[in-house]
Motif scaffolding. Sequence first.
Motif, PDB file in Angstrom:
ATOM      1  N   TRP A 115       0.842  -1.206   0.000  1.00  0.00           N
ATOM      2  CA  TRP A 115       0.000   0.000   0.000  1.00  0.00           C
ATOM      3  C   TRP A 115       0.874   1.251   0.000  1.00  0.00           C
ATOM      4  CZ3 TRP A 115      -0.873   4.122   3.354  1.00  0.00           C
ATOM      5  CH2 TRP A 115      -2.061   4.841   3.162  1.00  0.00           C
ATOM      6  N   LEU A 116       1.912   1.256   0.819  1.00  0.00           N
ATOM      7  CA  LEU A 116       2.820   2.402   0.857  1.00  0.00           C
ATOM      8  C   LEU A 116       3.562   2.562  -0.468  1.00  0.00           C
ATOM      9  CD1 LEU A 116       4.167   1.872   4.469  1.00  0.00           C
ATOM     10  CD2 LEU A 116       2.978   3.934   3.679  1.00  0.00           C
ATOM     11  N   GLU A 117       3.983   1.455  -1.044  1.00  0.00           N
ATOM     12  CA  GLU A 117       4.690   1.513  -2.324  1.00  0.00           C
ATOM     13  C   GLU A 117       3.782   2.053  -3.429  1.00  0.00           C
ATOM     14  OE1 GLU A 117       7.982  -2.044  -1.610  1.00  0.00           O
ATOM     15  OE2 GLU A 117       6.112  -2.484  -2.676  1.00  0.00           O
ATOM     16  N   ARG A 118       2.513   1.695  -3.400  1.00  0.00           N
ATOM     17  CA  ARG A 118       1.578   2.222  -4.402  1.00  0.00           C
ATOM     18  C   ARG A 118       1.415   3.734  -4.257  1.00  0.00           C
ATOM     19  NH1 ARG A 118      -1.502  -2.408  -3.140  1.00  0.00           N
ATOM     20  NH2 ARG A 118      -2.989  -1.148  -1.925  1.00  0.00           N
ATOM     21  N   HIS A 119       1.643   4.242  -3.055  1.00  0.00           N
ATOM     22  CA  HIS A 119       1.546   5.682  -2.825  1.00  0.00           C
ATOM     23  C   HIS A 119       2.883   6.388  -3.024  1.00  0.00           C
ATOM     24  CE1 HIS A 119      -2.356   4.617  -1.080  1.00  0.00           C
ATOM     25  NE2 HIS A 119      -2.667   5.895  -1.154  1.00  0.00           N
ATOM     26  N   GLY A 120       3.867   5.643  -3.518  1.00  0.00           N
ATOM     27  CA  GLY A 120       5.129   6.269  -3.883  1.00  0.00           C
ATOM     28  C   GLY A 120       6.203   6.262  -2.813  1.00  0.00           C
ATOM     29  N   TYR A 121       6.026   5.463  -1.778  1.00  0.00           N
ATOM     30  CA  TYR A 121       7.010   5.430  -0.695  1.00  0.00           C
ATOM     31  C   TYR A 121       7.690   4.059  -0.643  1.00  0.00           C
ATOM     32  CZ  TYR A 121       4.359   9.522   0.663  1.00  0.00           C
ATOM     33  OH  TYR A 121       3.721  10.739   0.643  1.00  0.00           O
ATOM     34  N   ARG A 122       8.900   4.032  -0.149  1.00  0.00           N
ATOM     35  CA  ARG A 122       9.590   2.765   0.080  1.00  0.00           C
ATOM     36  C   ARG A 122       9.223   2.241   1.464  1.00  0.00           C
ATOM     37  NH1 ARG A 122      14.926   3.134   0.616  1.00  0.00           N
ATOM     38  NH2 ARG A 122      14.823   5.363   1.075  1.00  0.00           N
ATOM     39  N   ALA A 123       9.162   0.932   1.596  1.00  0.00           N
ATOM     40  CA  ALA A 123       8.772   0.348   2.878  1.00  0.00           C
ATOM     41  C   ALA A 123       9.277  -1.085   2.967  1.00  0.00           C
ATOM     42  CB  ALA A 123       7.247   0.376   3.036  1.00  0.00           C
ATOM     43  N   ILE A 124       9.476  -1.540   4.194  1.00  0.00           N
ATOM     44  CA  ILE A 124       9.902  -2.912   4.432  1.00  0.00           C
ATOM     45  C   ILE A 124       9.403  -3.345   5.806  1.00  0.00           C
ATOM     46  CG2 ILE A 124      12.134  -2.260   5.438  1.00  0.00           C
ATOM     47  CD1 ILE A 124      13.322  -4.725   3.997  1.00  0.00           C
ATOM     48  N   ALA A 125       8.995  -4.589   5.916  1.00  0.00           N
ATOM     49  CA  ALA A 125       8.611  -5.171   7.203  1.00  0.00           C
ATOM     50  C   ALA A 125       9.830  -5.902   7.759  1.00  0.00           C
ATOM     51  CB  ALA A 125       7.441  -6.134   7.033  1.00  0.00           C
ATOM     52  N   PRO A 126      10.431  -5.426   8.837  1.00  0.00           N
ATOM     53  CA  PRO A 126      11.671  -6.034   9.331  1.00  0.00           C
ATOM     54  C   PRO A 126      11.577  -7.532   9.601  1.00  0.00           C
ATOM     55  CG  PRO A 126      11.270  -3.947  10.420  1.00  0.00           C
ATOM     56  CD  PRO A 126      10.044  -4.243   9.624  1.00  0.00           C
ATOM     57  N   GLN A 127      10.424  -7.988  10.092  1.00  0.00           N
ATOM     58  CA  GLN A 127      10.272  -9.414  10.395  1.00  0.00           C
ATOM     59  C   GLN A 127      10.307 -10.278   9.135  1.00  0.00           C
ATOM     60  OE1 GLN A 127      10.947  -9.678  13.644  1.00  0.00           O
ATOM     61  NE2 GLN A 127       9.122 -10.783  14.256  1.00  0.00           N
ATOM     62  N   LEU A 128      10.033  -9.673   7.987  1.00  0.00           N
ATOM     63  CA  LEU A 128      10.013 -10.422   6.725  1.00  0.00           C
ATOM     64  C   LEU A 128      11.276 -10.189   5.907  1.00  0.00           C
ATOM     65  CD1 LEU A 128       6.296  -9.825   5.662  1.00  0.00           C
ATOM     66  CD2 LEU A 128       7.242 -11.578   7.169  1.00  0.00           C
ATOM     67  N   ASP A 129      12.164  -9.368   6.422  1.00  0.00           N
ATOM     68  CA  ASP A 129      13.420  -9.086   5.740  1.00  0.00           C
ATOM     69  C   ASP A 129      14.294 -10.347   5.763  1.00  0.00           C
ATOM     70  OD1 ASP A 129      15.778  -8.087   4.747  1.00  0.00           O
ATOM     71  OD2 ASP A 129      16.074  -6.598   6.319  1.00  0.00           O
ATOM     72  N   PRO A 130      14.852 -10.777   4.629  1.00  0.00           N
ATOM     73  CA  PRO A 130      15.717 -11.965   4.624  1.00  0.00           C
ATOM     74  C   PRO A 130      16.898 -11.852   5.589  1.00  0.00           C
ATOM     75  CG  PRO A 130      15.155 -11.335   2.375  1.00  0.00           C
ATOM     76  CD  PRO A 130      14.652 -10.238   3.264  1.00  0.00           C
TER      77      PRO A 130
END
Length: 269
Positions: A115-130
Amino acid sequence: MYEQVVAEISRFVAEDEGNRFADGSAPYFDAPLVGFAAADSPLFRQYQQIIGPFHRTPDQILPGAATVIVWSLPITRSTREANRRENEYPSHAWALTRCFGEDFNISLRRHLVAWLERHGYRAIAPQLDPAWQEYADTPVGVASTWSERHAAYAAGLGTFSLNDALITPRGIAHRLGSVITDLALPPSCSELPEYRSNCLFYRNGTCGACITRCPVGALSRDGHDKSRCKAYVYGTLADLLAERYGTPKPGCGLCQTKVPCEERIPTAV
């Protein structure tokens, strides 16, 4: 965007079918609590001393990070009531919530990132980060490269308890999630309380109800034995209940129910 982010998280929790038991009878979680922490908050640097140098700061996970978005998903009353009646194993409803409710929480993390990426922002969920990693043996016991409880404290969602969980205005029985983004949002809490102030045991020396709720003695007046707790929850209980409940990760949660902080910040024992 502040109100839009809160509204989108709340909408997803209310509407997504993943937040319901398989028979569709009820949700796993009630309406969420949402908070925001500044990515450059000094707390995140302090966590590298408190937890360990392996704990990553927001900007180490997402260069240019501006905000950490954190939410608490309160577990429903019916599930908590079922767990109150148990003394050795979690209730079936609690185990389903821990296992499949957390699957929904993972979906919420992914949804908010998209949702954030669709609005033009970068985002990451730390728990899902490799790069996310858990360490079994540290000076503070079991710990990982990102603590959602500590992120939630930084966002003003609650304070820590004797059993190391977070006591929010909706209590201690919940699941947490977080997303880091370069979208700049104002912090939701300008002044944080003392980090254990919501816990009666630390506030005035009373309570300690969670100690007697632990079936394996992993809690005492000295705190939380993470290794003993983990061995029971992810070893003993997983082995005993995986087939019976159909949940590879049944959790436990006994110390989060039938205690004064179960659904609120307690004012008295």
